[in-house]
Design a protein around this motif. Structure first.
Motif, PDB file in Angstrom:
ATOM      1  N   UNK A   1     -14.329  13.055 107.004  1.00 54.70           N
ATOM      2  CA  UNK A   1     -13.014  12.866 107.639  1.00 54.70           C
ATOM      3  C   UNK A   1     -11.899  12.727 106.610  1.00 54.70           C
ATOM      4  N   UNK A   2     -12.188  12.103 105.487  1.00 55.29           N
ATOM      5  CA  UNK A   2     -11.164  11.922 104.466  1.00 55.29           C
ATOM      6  C   UNK A   2     -10.715  13.268 103.887  1.00 55.29           C
ATOM      7  N   UNK A   3     -11.694  14.083 103.498  1.00 54.20           N
ATOM      8  CA  UNK A   3     -11.345  15.397 102.955  1.00 54.20           C
ATOM      9  C   UNK A   3     -10.669  16.265 104.010  1.00 54.20           C
ATOM     10  N   UNK A   4     -11.200  16.259 105.210  1.00 56.72           N
ATOM     11  CA  UNK A   4     -10.634  17.110 106.270  1.00 56.72           C
ATOM     12  C   UNK A   4      -9.207  16.713 106.624  1.00 56.72           C
ATOM     13  N   UNK A   5      -8.852  15.438 106.405  1.00 53.65           N
ATOM     14  CA  UNK A   5      -7.493  14.993 106.730  1.00 53.65           C
ATOM     15  C   UNK A   5      -6.440  15.623 105.822  1.00 53.65           C
ATOM     16  N   UNK A   6      -6.853  16.048 104.603  1.00 56.33           N
ATOM     17  CA  UNK A   6      -5.891  16.649 103.675  1.00 56.33           C
ATOM     18  C   UNK A   6      -6.116  18.142 103.475  1.00 56.33           C
ATOM     19  N   UNK A   7      -7.231  18.655 103.979  1.00 52.96           N
ATOM     20  CA  UNK A   7      -7.549  20.075 103.785  1.00 52.96           C
ATOM     21  C   UNK A   7      -6.411  20.951 104.305  1.00 52.96           C
ATOM     22  N   UNK A   8      -6.038  21.942 103.529  1.00 55.56           N
ATOM     23  CA  UNK A   8      -4.971  22.894 103.870  1.00 55.56           C
ATOM     24  C   UNK A   8      -3.578  22.269 103.865  1.00 55.56           C
ATOM     25  N   UNK A   9      -3.473  20.974 103.515  1.00 53.66           N
ATOM     26  CA  UNK A   9      -2.156  20.333 103.411  1.00 53.66           C
ATOM     27  C   UNK A   9      -1.766  20.089 101.959  1.00 53.66           C
ATOM     28  N   UNK A  10      -2.770  20.125 101.078  1.00 51.23           N
ATOM     29  CA  UNK A  10      -2.545  19.934  99.651  1.00 51.23           C
ATOM     30  C   UNK A  10      -3.148  21.117  98.899  1.00 51.23           C
TER      31      UNK A  10
END
Length: 377
Positions: free
Chosen positions: A48-57
């Protein structure tokens, strides 16, 4: 400064900071190795942590122990928030080489590049820790301010867990300020002290602003529920959700300063944006001590799941008894005040946990490792 590199930016604090910075219009790059201990075995799809920033950074899969990964990550950046580290006081006592390699040598690689290569970095913010203080600050009726050293097994074997100081009667705990004695009682604390001092020493000599934040016990939604080595709220939550008993160390009266993730992010952004933060160290906490038994009872109440809470008298060598932050400096220089009380923060945390898949309880594994090394009694 608009381009920010966050090392360990897929972790708990880093991912929350990244999302807040993006909301404020910053461009964020993340360097992270997606450690299985935090993110699980298939992080690209299930963390969930990685997916929360995926494609946003801009995401770089790499490690701070690689010079090439550092070079790639630093390019074009204005500032660095350095979170990437091995965490966990207990684990650090028997995985010494790994903690030194990542926390100290990884930071040394960064500083070596900043000194010896061309770059556009103007500020480095490093995550330090309350663990560098070891035991907190106390007042002795006879001696005034004192800083007790690490507790010994001969007292704790007799279930006498309070700190002692030669020539003094019972001590009174007070908030630890930034001028307090630094005497870490774990390898993790030593590495954090080293990181902080290296960043503040080297950066200033080359015209880069350094800032160190001594975070207290950070918690909140998004905290890894997979990691059995750090994060007492997540450890207890996983035990409760599995219907397992909670083993409270010592007598349950040992206390920490629990600070909510949103407050930590806000403090960190103040450090990035305010010149008053330059070349300074700051405590980040709530300024309130909460004991472990209160934490366990609060979690059980919020989840509505009855599990045994066992105050066992077990203890870990190297654990401190008490520590909470004096926030005078960060309030005065940066205007920081924590907004989330522990009661409200705990409710937000447990509401989030209730939406998550129940993780396997691996806490006993971590205890068995410490027992085997003679660090758990």
């Amino acid at each position: 400064m608009k381009k920010i590199l966050i090392t360990g930016g897929a972790g708990f604090i880093g991912s929350n900071l990244a999302l807040k910075l993006i909301d404020k219009g910053y461009q964020v790059t993340v360097l992270d190795n997606l450690s299985p201990q935090i993110h699980g075995e298939n992080p690209a799809e299930t963390s969930p942590l990685y997916l929360s920033i995926k494609d946003k950074v801009k995401f770089i899969l790499g490690t701070v122990t690689s010079e090439e990964d550092w070079k790639k990550a630093i390019e074009g950046q204005d500032a660095i928030v350095h979170y990437a580290a091995e965490t966990g006081t207990g684990q650090s006592m028997y995985e010494v080489k790994k903690y030194i390699e990542v926390n100290i040598n990884g930071t040394a690689l960064l500083l070596d590049l900043l000194v010896n290569t061309k770059h556009s970095i103007k500020k480095v913010v490093v995550a330090s820790s309350r663990s560098i203080y070891g035991e907190g600050k106390y007042i002795s009726q006879e001696l005034g301010v004192v800083y007790p050293t690490q507790r010994t097994a001969d007292y704790m074997d007799q279930e006498d867990f309070e700190v002692k100081y030669p020539g003094s009667s019972a001590l009174t705990l007070v908030g630890t300020d930034e001028t307090s004695k630094i005497h870490p009682s774990s390898v993790y604390g030593i590495t954090k002290q080293n990181q902080e001092q290296m960043v503040l020493t080297v950066c200033q000599t080359i015209g880069i602003s350094g800032v160190a934040f001594r975070y207290q016990n950070v918690y909140g939604p998004g905290q890894s529920l997979k990691n059995p080595y750090t994060g007492i709220l997540s450890i207890f939550s996983t035990q409760i959700k599995n219907g397992n008993k909670i083993n409270i160390f010592e007598d349950g009266k040992e206390s920490r300063d629990f600070v909510f993730i949103d407050d930590v992010v806000d403090a960190t952004i103040l450090g990035l944006e305010k010149e008053e933060a330059n070349n300074q160290v700051f405590n980040v906490g709530t300024g309130i001590a909460t004991n472990v038994l209160e934490v366990a009872n609060g979690l059980v109440k919020n989840y509505g799941v009855e599990v045994p809470i066992v105050v066992s008298g077990n203890y870990r060598l190297g654990d401190i008894r008490h520590n909470y932050a004096d926030l005078t400096k960060i309030n005065t220089l940066l205007g920081f005040e924590p907004k989330v009380t522990f009661e409200k923060g705990l409710k937000k945390f447990t509401d989030w946990v209730n939406t998550q898949e129940v993780q396997e309880d691996q806490y006993q594994k971590s205890i068995d490792e410490m027992k085997a090394k003679g660090l758990y009694k």
